[in-house]
Design a protein around this motif. Sequence first.
Motif, PDB file in Angstrom:
ATOM      1  N   ILE A 126       0.020   1.421   6.405  1.00 48.88           N
ATOM      2  CA  ILE A 126      -0.655   1.115   8.010  1.00 48.88           C
ATOM      3  C   ILE A 126      -0.538  -0.871   7.994  1.00 48.88           C
ATOM      4  N   ILE A 127       0.337  -1.209   8.408  1.00 43.50           N
ATOM      5  CA  ILE A 127       0.298  -2.586   8.581  1.00 43.50           C
ATOM      6  C   ILE A 127      -0.043  -3.163   9.858  1.00 43.50           C
ATOM      7  N   LEU A 186      -3.216  -7.165   8.295  1.00 34.38           N
ATOM      8  CA  LEU A 186      -4.506  -6.504   7.004  1.00 34.38           C
ATOM      9  C   LEU A 186      -3.089  -5.028   7.300  1.00 34.38           C
ATOM     10  N   VAL A 187      -3.512  -4.453   5.891  1.00 31.51           N
ATOM     11  CA  VAL A 187      -2.980  -3.141   5.380  1.00 31.51           C
ATOM     12  C   VAL A 187      -3.841  -2.723   5.082  1.00 31.51           C
ATOM     13  N   LYS A 196      -2.400  -2.300  -4.137  1.00 26.18           N
ATOM     14  CA  LYS A 196      -3.169  -3.282  -3.458  1.00 26.18           C
ATOM     15  C   LYS A 196      -3.095  -4.486  -4.164  1.00 26.18           C
ATOM     16  N   SER A 197      -2.738  -4.523  -5.181  1.00 23.77           N
ATOM     17  CA  SER A 197      -1.731  -6.346  -5.927  1.00 23.77           C
ATOM     18  C   SER A 197      -1.191  -6.076  -5.789  1.00 23.77           C
ATOM     19  N   VAL A 247      -5.095  -6.285   1.825  1.00 27.49           N
ATOM     20  CA  VAL A 247      -5.779  -5.085   2.189  1.00 27.49           C
ATOM     21  C   VAL A 247      -7.342  -5.305   2.698  1.00 27.49           C
ATOM     22  N   GLU A 248      -6.734  -4.648   3.560  1.00 27.95           N
ATOM     23  CA  GLU A 248      -8.810  -4.252   4.152  1.00 27.95           C
ATOM     24  C   GLU A 248      -9.174  -2.854   3.746  1.00 27.95           C
ATOM     25  N   LYS A 249      -7.939  -1.732   3.246  1.00 20.80           N
ATOM     26  CA  LYS A 249      -8.581  -1.070   3.042  1.00 20.80           C
ATOM     27  C   LYS A 249      -7.512  -0.054   2.570  1.00 20.80           C
TER      28      LYS A 249
END
Length: 72
Positions: A18-19, A23-24, A46-47, A56-58
């Motif tokens: 989800i973007i 923020l992802v 994430k990387s 990456v927020e979460k």
Amino acid sequence: EPEILAGNGDIRRPDRVIIRNNLVTVIDYKFGEERLEYVHQVNYYKSLLTGLGYQVEKAVLWYVEHDKIVEV
């Protein structure tokens, strides 16, 4: 499942990405017991996303059968 192309040519497919405003949130669904390799897998997602310029927020693993969510 969105596709992420890694630098070595591999294609990775997290279950949900989800973007919003760069923020992802990454969600990967799992069935069965918890495994450390799943945590490594989500960290790799994430990387890859960070390398593409996203923040990456979460990131979570959702063990569906146990209805358990684990933040990574």
